[in-house]
Write a protein that holds these residues in place. Sequence first.
Motif, PDB file in Angstrom:
ATOM      1  N   TYR A  66     -11.464   9.302 -10.262  1.00 49.57           N
ATOM      2  CA  TYR A  66     -12.063   9.088  -8.893  1.00 49.57           C
ATOM      3  C   TYR A  66     -12.367   7.420  -8.839  1.00 49.57           C
ATOM      4  O   TYR A  66     -13.123   7.051  -9.721  1.00 49.57           O
ATOM      5  N   TYR A  67     -11.534   6.675  -7.891  1.00 45.39           N
ATOM      6  CA  TYR A  67     -11.809   5.321  -7.815  1.00 45.39           C
ATOM      7  C   TYR A  67     -11.844   4.739  -6.406  1.00 45.39           C
ATOM      8  O   TYR A  67     -11.000   5.386  -5.488  1.00 45.39           O
ATOM      9  N   SER A  68     -12.733   3.815  -6.340  1.00 52.02           N
ATOM     10  CA  SER A  68     -12.846   3.182  -4.901  1.00 52.02           C
ATOM     11  C   SER A  68     -13.212   1.702  -5.084  1.00 52.02           C
ATOM     12  O   SER A  68     -14.089   1.432  -5.868  1.00 52.02           O
ATOM     13  N   PHE A  69     -12.090   0.876  -4.642  1.00 52.53           N
ATOM     14  CA  PHE A  69     -12.181  -0.652  -4.927  1.00 52.53           C
ATOM     15  C   PHE A  69     -11.941  -1.267  -3.400  1.00 52.53           C
ATOM     16  O   PHE A  69     -11.175  -1.066  -2.645  1.00 52.53           O
ATOM     17  N   THR A  70     -13.155  -2.053  -3.193  1.00 50.54           N
ATOM     18  CA  THR A  70     -13.161  -2.623  -1.638  1.00 50.54           C
ATOM     19  C   THR A  70     -13.276  -3.990  -2.028  1.00 50.54           C
ATOM     20  O   THR A  70     -14.029  -4.628  -2.905  1.00 50.54           O
ATOM     21  N   HIS A  71     -12.612  -5.106  -1.065  1.00 52.44           N
ATOM     22  CA  HIS A  71     -12.644  -6.377  -1.293  1.00 52.44           C
ATOM     23  C   HIS A  71     -12.563  -6.789  -2.930  1.00 52.44           C
ATOM     24  O   HIS A  71     -13.404  -7.480  -3.489  1.00 52.44           O
ATOM     25  N   PRO A 104       6.332   2.196   2.110  1.00 52.57           N
ATOM     26  CA  PRO A 104       6.376   2.201   3.332  1.00 52.57           C
ATOM     27  C   PRO A 104       4.902   2.012   3.909  1.00 52.57           C
ATOM     28  O   PRO A 104       3.920   2.320   3.502  1.00 52.57           O
ATOM     29  N   ASP A 105       5.067   1.217   5.212  1.00 50.40           N
ATOM     30  CA  ASP A 105       3.688   1.126   6.078  1.00 50.40           C
ATOM     31  C   ASP A 105       3.557   2.130   6.923  1.00 50.40           C
ATOM     32  O   ASP A 105       4.171   3.039   7.430  1.00 50.40           O
ATOM     33  N   ASN A 106       1.889   2.226   7.271  1.00 51.51           N
ATOM     34  CA  ASN A 106       1.660   3.123   8.292  1.00 51.51           C
ATOM     35  C   ASN A 106       1.796   4.625   8.031  1.00 51.51           C
ATOM     36  O   ASN A 106       2.563   5.338   8.763  1.00 51.51           O
ATOM     37  N   THR A 107       1.661   4.834   6.627  1.00 48.59           N
ATOM     38  CA  THR A 107       1.808   6.187   6.111  1.00 48.59           C
ATOM     39  C   THR A 107       0.104   6.721   5.700  1.00 48.59           C
ATOM     40  O   THR A 107      -0.700   6.037   5.554  1.00 48.59           O
ATOM     41  N   ALA A 108       0.074   8.037   5.061  1.00 48.56           N
ATOM     42  CA  ALA A 108      -1.185   8.260   4.502  1.00 48.56           C
ATOM     43  C   ALA A 108      -1.523   7.444   3.412  1.00 48.56           C
ATOM     44  O   ALA A 108      -2.661   7.382   3.110  1.00 48.56           O
ATOM     45  N   PHE A 109      -0.595   6.968   2.680  1.00 44.80           N
ATOM     46  CA  PHE A 109      -0.648   6.084   1.527  1.00 44.80           C
ATOM     47  C   PHE A 109      -0.943   4.567   1.798  1.00 44.80           C
ATOM     48  O   PHE A 109      -1.725   3.880   0.927  1.00 44.80           O
ATOM     49  N   PHE A 110       0.131   4.122   2.546  1.00 44.00           N
ATOM     50  CA  PHE A 110      -0.093   2.766   2.731  1.00 44.00           C
ATOM     51  C   PHE A 110      -0.378   2.343   4.382  1.00 44.00           C
ATOM     52  O   PHE A 110       0.310   2.727   5.021  1.00 44.00           O
ATOM     53  N   SER A 111      -1.429   1.753   4.562  1.00 42.89           N
ATOM     54  CA  SER A 111      -1.461   1.127   6.116  1.00 42.89           C
ATOM     55  C   SER A 111      -1.838  -0.256   6.081  1.00 42.89           C
ATOM     56  O   SER A 111      -2.791  -0.708   5.247  1.00 42.89           O
ATOM     57  N   ASN A 112      -1.201  -1.025   6.966  1.00 41.88           N
ATOM     58  CA  ASN A 112      -1.561  -2.488   7.062  1.00 41.88           C
ATOM     59  C   ASN A 112      -1.304  -3.408   6.002  1.00 41.88           C
ATOM     60  O   ASN A 112      -2.275  -3.794   5.534  1.00 41.88           O
ATOM     61  N   TYR A 151      -3.975  14.579 -16.154  1.00 39.16           N
ATOM     62  CA  TYR A 151      -5.135  14.800 -15.423  1.00 39.16           C
ATOM     63  C   TYR A 151      -4.972  14.483 -14.020  1.00 39.16           C
ATOM     64  O   TYR A 151      -4.162  13.706 -13.644  1.00 39.16           O
ATOM     65  N   ASP A 152      -5.485  14.990 -13.342  1.00 33.49           N
ATOM     66  CA  ASP A 152      -5.696  14.953 -11.611  1.00 33.49           C
ATOM     67  C   ASP A 152      -6.183  13.559 -11.384  1.00 33.49           C
ATOM     68  O   ASP A 152      -7.334  13.151 -11.729  1.00 33.49           O
ATOM     69  N   LEU A 153      -5.427  12.911 -10.553  1.00 33.21           N
ATOM     70  CA  LEU A 153      -6.001  11.748  -9.830  1.00 33.21           C
ATOM     71  C   LEU A 153      -6.706  12.218  -8.434  1.00 33.21           C
ATOM     72  O   LEU A 153      -5.955  12.290  -7.581  1.00 33.21           O
ATOM     73  N   GLN A 154      -7.963  12.180  -8.579  1.00 27.95           N
ATOM     74  CA  GLN A 154      -8.440  12.811  -7.186  1.00 27.95           C
ATOM     75  C   GLN A 154      -8.624  11.865  -6.058  1.00 27.95           C
ATOM     76  O   GLN A 154      -8.479  12.114  -5.076  1.00 27.95           O
ATOM     77  N   LYS A 155      -8.765  10.626  -6.655  1.00 32.28           N
ATOM     78  CA  LYS A 155      -8.855   9.607  -5.558  1.00 32.28           C
ATOM     79  C   LYS A 155      -8.921   8.174  -6.357  1.00 32.28           C
ATOM     80  O   LYS A 155      -9.359   7.947  -7.090  1.00 32.28           O
ATOM     81  N   ALA A 156      -7.744   7.339  -5.497  1.00 32.01           N
ATOM     82  CA  ALA A 156      -7.852   5.946  -6.022  1.00 32.01           C
ATOM     83  C   ALA A 156      -7.648   5.207  -4.496  1.00 32.01           C
ATOM     84  O   ALA A 156      -6.288   5.071  -4.161  1.00 32.01           O
ATOM     85  N   GLU A 157      -8.675   4.746  -3.985  1.00 37.90           N
ATOM     86  CA  GLU A 157      -8.472   3.909  -2.817  1.00 37.90           C
ATOM     87  C   GLU A 157      -8.665   2.371  -2.981  1.00 37.90           C
ATOM     88  O   GLU A 157      -9.611   1.971  -3.628  1.00 37.90           O
ATOM     89  N   TYR A 197      -3.708   8.781  -3.733  1.00 36.72           N
ATOM     90  CA  TYR A 197      -4.051   7.247  -3.550  1.00 36.72           C
ATOM     91  C   TYR A 197      -4.039   6.428  -2.059  1.00 36.72           C
ATOM     92  O   TYR A 197      -3.175   7.404  -1.565  1.00 36.72           O
ATOM     93  N   SER A 198      -4.541   5.542  -2.011  1.00 36.91           N
ATOM     94  CA  SER A 198      -4.266   4.911  -0.554  1.00 36.91           C
ATOM     95  C   SER A 198      -4.639   3.454  -0.552  1.00 36.91           C
ATOM     96  O   SER A 198      -5.648   3.135  -1.309  1.00 36.91           O
ATOM     97  N   PHE A 199      -3.698   2.629   0.087  1.00 36.52           N
ATOM     98  CA  PHE A 199      -4.044   1.275   0.293  1.00 36.52           C
ATOM     99  C   PHE A 199      -4.238   1.159   1.723  1.00 36.52           C
ATOM    100  O   PHE A 199      -3.222   1.167   2.786  1.00 36.52           O
ATOM    101  N   GLU A 200      -5.221   0.511   2.090  1.00 32.29           N
ATOM    102  CA  GLU A 200      -5.634  -0.013   3.600  1.00 32.29           C
ATOM    103  C   GLU A 200      -5.974  -1.558   3.677  1.00 32.29           C
ATOM    104  O   GLU A 200      -6.885  -2.036   3.011  1.00 32.29           O
TER     105      GLU A 200
END
Length: 498
Positions: free
Chosen positions: A342-347, A428-436, A378-384, A410-413
Amino acid sequence: MLFAILWSASCRKDFEYAPSNGHLSFSKDTVYLDTVFSNIGSSTYTLKVFNDTKDDVVIPNIALENGTSSFYRLNVDGVAGKEFNNIPIYAKDSLFILIETTIDIVEPTANELLYTDAIQFDSGPYQQSVQLVTLAKDAIFLYPNNELKSQSEIIDVKVDESTEPIELEGFVLTDDFLTFKSNKPYVVYGYAIVEENKKLNIEAGSRIHFHQNSGILVKNGGSISINGDLSNNQELLEGEVLFEGDRLEPDFDNVTGQWGAIWISSGSQNNTINYLTIKNAQIGLFVEGRENNSESTLTITNTKIFNSSTTNLWARNANITGKNLVIGSAGNSSLLIENGGYYSFTHTTISNYWNKGFRFNPALEIRNDTRTNPDVAYDLQKAEFKNSIIDGNSQIEISLSPKEQHTFNYSFENCFIKINESNASNYPDNTAFFSNIIMSGELDYFSPIDNDFRIGFESEAFNKGDVDTANAVPYDILGVSRITSPDLGAYQAIEKEF
């Protein structure tokens, strides 16, 4: 016979020397030996002595002013000592003197000692001298002894398939040593071990120096809390905690791989790091978690990790929340995520401008398995990643390696991600994985080669952050507000210095 007489006459001058009579010159009038810790030897420094006259001369005496009690040591033309007699120098020639020191601070209340001496040449009216100056710092030395019990541990981490697991020597931190304070620096030999049900607390402003192959190991059930503060002076960094090697000379300031790692092992939870700088390690921070473990392994904020010989932040099945991070240059990946988690990275600024050799891995690498054991995943539950930068001096600075039959979320916003045009279709942009997502452009760093990832107003990251995301991290790593117009990464843009 005539040849023998001529040969004798031509060589006679080699055995006749005039006194130096104060006519020597020197490469320096003062030799400044860089700061050392008390009772730790310095590097070797050089003084060159010149005979600029047309005569071969002899120096009657070379000696340290403080005599045999001096903390300095000399080597004159290959001979060690503190006093030398009748040293010859040919006409228009020179002599090398090597200088070292090991200083003992005996005053119990003194944290620093400016120690001075002089090398004296000759005596009386012809005496010449060169001053010697060294600043010595007192420190708290941690190493295996009767108070700190010695242990051996096996670190099951490998840089690549050719390497074996690392065996390290360590010592247990007893209750008396579980708080590191800022009044004196610490020097660690071996791995300082935080045992089960124990917590290591490190106060703001602390300076921790590690010897070669040394570090900190937080074991299952143990934890670490690093409590740095924002510094008022960005040169002194008086509030930050600093982890680096134990060589204080400027020549070692950017030498990579000087010490081992900070290792948070599987089963260690609720670790916290704030305002820490980790530099010049082999592995800056290695964090292990447990499968399907939703408990926090590490919360890390306002922290810089750079110049590791392998990886700056290496996470394996961990649960990490990171905000205002600068994960800079490293010999492999800057940030490596293995075995899910589980991972969350902001700024966060993840930027690898490694210039000390070849680098084959991208700045950011995320995988279900490990490089060295692809058969276990193993499962990657979250990497945002939000309002962040993924960049470097390679064409592609991101690698995503999912494993079939395993979750890979995973997701990149609102991020800058360095890729080349031929690979842009994979992101690709504007998907569940990559936005803006921004995929190209100049970031206008101050000096990426020096791991200075502050940005100027010409940066592609300028004013590209999401405001709602920024409200959760309202100040950048330097304490600058980003609420109304957030930039990407750990730094708000400022006027560049010229």
